[in-house]
Design a protein around this motif. Sequence first.
Motif, PDB file in Angstrom:
ATOM      1  N   LEU A 146      29.198  65.814  -8.712  1.00  0.00           N
ATOM      2  CA  LEU A 146      28.684  65.448 -10.030  1.00  0.00           C
ATOM      3  C   LEU A 146      28.297  66.674 -10.854  1.00  0.00           C
ATOM      4  O   LEU A 146      28.497  66.704 -12.071  1.00  0.00           O
ATOM      5  CB  LEU A 146      27.481  64.524  -9.891  1.00  0.00           C
ATOM      6  CG  LEU A 146      27.723  63.188  -9.190  1.00  0.00           C
ATOM      7  CD1 LEU A 146      26.451  62.358  -9.180  1.00  0.00           C
ATOM      8  CD2 LEU A 146      28.861  62.419  -9.853  1.00  0.00           C
ATOM      9  N   LYS A 147      27.715  67.669 -10.183  1.00  0.00           N
ATOM     10  CA  LYS A 147      27.288  68.869 -10.899  1.00  0.00           C
ATOM     11  C   LYS A 147      27.240  70.034  -9.929  1.00  0.00           C
ATOM     12  O   LYS A 147      26.766  69.907  -8.795  1.00  0.00           O
ATOM     13  CB  LYS A 147      25.898  68.657 -11.517  1.00  0.00           C
ATOM     14  CG  LYS A 147      25.641  69.507 -12.734  1.00  0.00           C
ATOM     15  CD  LYS A 147      26.493  69.065 -13.905  1.00  0.00           C
ATOM     16  CE  LYS A 147      26.338  70.015 -15.095  1.00  0.00           C
ATOM     17  NZ  LYS A 147      27.256  69.676 -16.189  1.00  0.00           N
ATOM     18  N   LYS A 148      27.726  71.161 -10.383  1.00  0.00           N
ATOM     19  CA  LYS A 148      27.684  72.373  -9.560  1.00  0.00           C
ATOM     20  C   LYS A 148      26.403  73.131  -9.855  1.00  0.00           C
ATOM     21  O   LYS A 148      25.996  73.258 -11.006  1.00  0.00           O
ATOM     22  CB  LYS A 148      28.899  73.247  -9.831  1.00  0.00           C
ATOM     23  CG  LYS A 148      29.013  74.459  -8.891  1.00  0.00           C
ATOM     24  CD  LYS A 148      30.285  75.230  -9.143  1.00  0.00           C
ATOM     25  CE  LYS A 148      31.511  74.441  -8.706  1.00  0.00           C
ATOM     26  NZ  LYS A 148      31.543  74.269  -7.220  1.00  0.00           N
ATOM     27  N   GLY A 149      25.777  73.663  -8.810  1.00  0.00           N
ATOM     28  CA  GLY A 149      24.543  74.414  -8.975  1.00  0.00           C
ATOM     29  C   GLY A 149      23.548  74.060  -7.891  1.00  0.00           C
ATOM     30  O   GLY A 149      23.679  73.034  -7.208  1.00  0.00           O
ATOM     31  N   GLN A 150      22.548  74.901  -7.728  1.00  0.00           N
ATOM     32  CA  GLN A 150      21.549  74.691  -6.688  1.00  0.00           C
ATOM     33  C   GLN A 150      20.435  73.796  -7.229  1.00  0.00           C
ATOM     34  O   GLN A 150      19.444  74.269  -7.775  1.00  0.00           O
ATOM     35  CB  GLN A 150      20.992  76.028  -6.201  1.00  0.00           C
ATOM     36  CG  GLN A 150      20.275  75.936  -4.865  1.00  0.00           C
ATOM     37  CD  GLN A 150      19.962  77.311  -4.296  1.00  0.00           C
ATOM     38  OE1 GLN A 150      20.246  78.330  -4.900  1.00  0.00           O
ATOM     39  NE2 GLN A 150      19.360  77.318  -3.116  1.00  0.00           N
ATOM     40  N   PHE A 151      20.622  72.486  -7.069  1.00  0.00           N
ATOM     41  CA  PHE A 151      19.666  71.504  -7.553  1.00  0.00           C
ATOM     42  C   PHE A 151      19.087  70.714  -6.372  1.00  0.00           C
ATOM     43  O   PHE A 151      19.750  70.519  -5.357  1.00  0.00           O
ATOM     44  CB  PHE A 151      20.332  70.535  -8.532  1.00  0.00           C
ATOM     45  CG  PHE A 151      20.817  71.188  -9.791  1.00  0.00           C
ATOM     46  CD1 PHE A 151      19.928  71.520 -10.794  1.00  0.00           C
ATOM     47  CD2 PHE A 151      22.159  71.466  -9.973  1.00  0.00           C
ATOM     48  CE1 PHE A 151      20.375  72.121 -11.967  1.00  0.00           C
ATOM     49  CE2 PHE A 151      22.619  72.072 -11.129  1.00  0.00           C
ATOM     50  CZ  PHE A 151      21.724  72.405 -12.132  1.00  0.00           C
ATOM     51  N   TYR A 152      17.856  70.249  -6.571  1.00  0.00           N
ATOM     52  CA  TYR A 152      17.163  69.549  -5.496  1.00  0.00           C
ATOM     53  C   TYR A 152      16.668  68.192  -5.967  1.00  0.00           C
ATOM     54  O   TYR A 152      16.166  68.037  -7.078  1.00  0.00           O
ATOM     55  CB  TYR A 152      15.985  70.394  -4.986  1.00  0.00           C
ATOM     56  CG  TYR A 152      16.446  71.675  -4.333  1.00  0.00           C
ATOM     57  CD1 TYR A 152      16.702  71.722  -2.959  1.00  0.00           C
ATOM     58  CD2 TYR A 152      16.684  72.816  -5.087  1.00  0.00           C
ATOM     59  CE1 TYR A 152      17.154  72.888  -2.365  1.00  0.00           C
ATOM     60  CE2 TYR A 152      17.140  73.988  -4.498  1.00  0.00           C
ATOM     61  CZ  TYR A 152      17.375  74.012  -3.135  1.00  0.00           C
ATOM     62  OH  TYR A 152      17.843  75.164  -2.546  1.00  0.00           O
ATOM     63  N   ASP A 153      16.838  67.193  -5.089  1.00  0.00           N
ATOM     64  CA  ASP A 153      16.300  65.845  -5.290  1.00  0.00           C
ATOM     65  C   ASP A 153      16.800  65.197  -6.583  1.00  0.00           C
ATOM     66  O   ASP A 153      16.019  64.689  -7.392  1.00  0.00           O
ATOM     67  CB  ASP A 153      14.775  65.872  -5.244  1.00  0.00           C
ATOM     68  CG  ASP A 153      14.249  66.366  -3.903  1.00  0.00           C
ATOM     69  OD1 ASP A 153      15.046  66.428  -2.946  1.00  0.00           O
ATOM     70  OD2 ASP A 153      13.064  66.710  -3.802  1.00  0.00           O
ATOM     71  N   ALA A 154      18.111  65.196  -6.745  1.00  0.00           N
ATOM     72  CA  ALA A 154      18.725  64.556  -7.912  1.00  0.00           C
ATOM     73  C   ALA A 154      18.415  63.061  -7.917  1.00  0.00           C
ATOM     74  O   ALA A 154      18.572  62.383  -6.906  1.00  0.00           O
ATOM     75  CB  ALA A 154      20.235  64.787  -7.903  1.00  0.00           C
TER      76      ALA A 154
END
Length: 304
Positions: free
Chosen positions: A141-149
């Motif tokens: 869905l999205k590239k990048g270092q994301f947490y707890d979408a």
Amino acid sequence: MLEKLFFKQDMWSISINKYIDGDQFDVNQMKPTITAQDVKDCNAIFVADPFLIQHEGGWYVFYEVLPEESRKGVIAYSYSEDGVTWKYGQVVLQTDYHLSYPYIFKVKDKIYMVPEGGADGNIKLYEATHFPTEWTFVKELKKGQFYDASLFYYEDKWWMMAMGVSPQPNSMYLFYAEDLLGEWQEHHLNPIITNNPMISRPGGRVYQENGRLIRFAQDGSKNYGRRLIAFEITQLTTTSYSEVQLRDVFGASETPHTWNQDGMHHLDIQRDDQGYLVVVDGYYYKSINKIYNKVYRFIKGYSK
């Protein structure tokens, strides 16, 4: 000097509770429903980040399990016919990086999951090909270092909020899409919240009722998993965002030597005909001898 021989391990458990309209959450009355001891297919340190879903007359809860061997989170589930008595199922999703926060939701006749996999550098969507045990990767869905979408559908659009670490650390980012499987756009005001560990990290499903949107945030300002804070989203468009803080939902229990004495950081609420089914997690710190732990892991053949 002796303190250097020990480290603190956070020991998380899950509590599932039934409420009717008007009932108040009381963290001092909550009891653990699912613990590491319930996990049958690995030696678990803890269980955390629970999400509920009702399917074909029964209740399921999906959550993170942290195995002793790898210390990389995997996703497992438990099942209940009545929301009161729960039986462990199995681990259903694992990768070569840490997984947690299995945000599970239905779209018509399909069931999806977006687990937190920030260590992999993207947000991934999975579909249940044979619920609840078989899951297939669908799309990044999205590239990048994301947490707890955390995803939700509101006013003919899909929305997704997550904590990001770049370009701004401890910041909340917002995305939107016309279709779940379509292209996700960055919100005009990103990051919505900048460098604020108290309110930037989602702490459970975005709750919707009577047109209101309530989001929950983990307060990690003093220590990880300290408490949960509720906000009402008062304006949400592709170019605007505003919210007001409602109150602290819960934090550490006031009762010493309990399963949640050091903090709580997650909430999911699901309605049924009788009222609400609410799942939370909480933890206490356990002091572990570093030397004993190294010897134990060596004997067990664990890599670290």
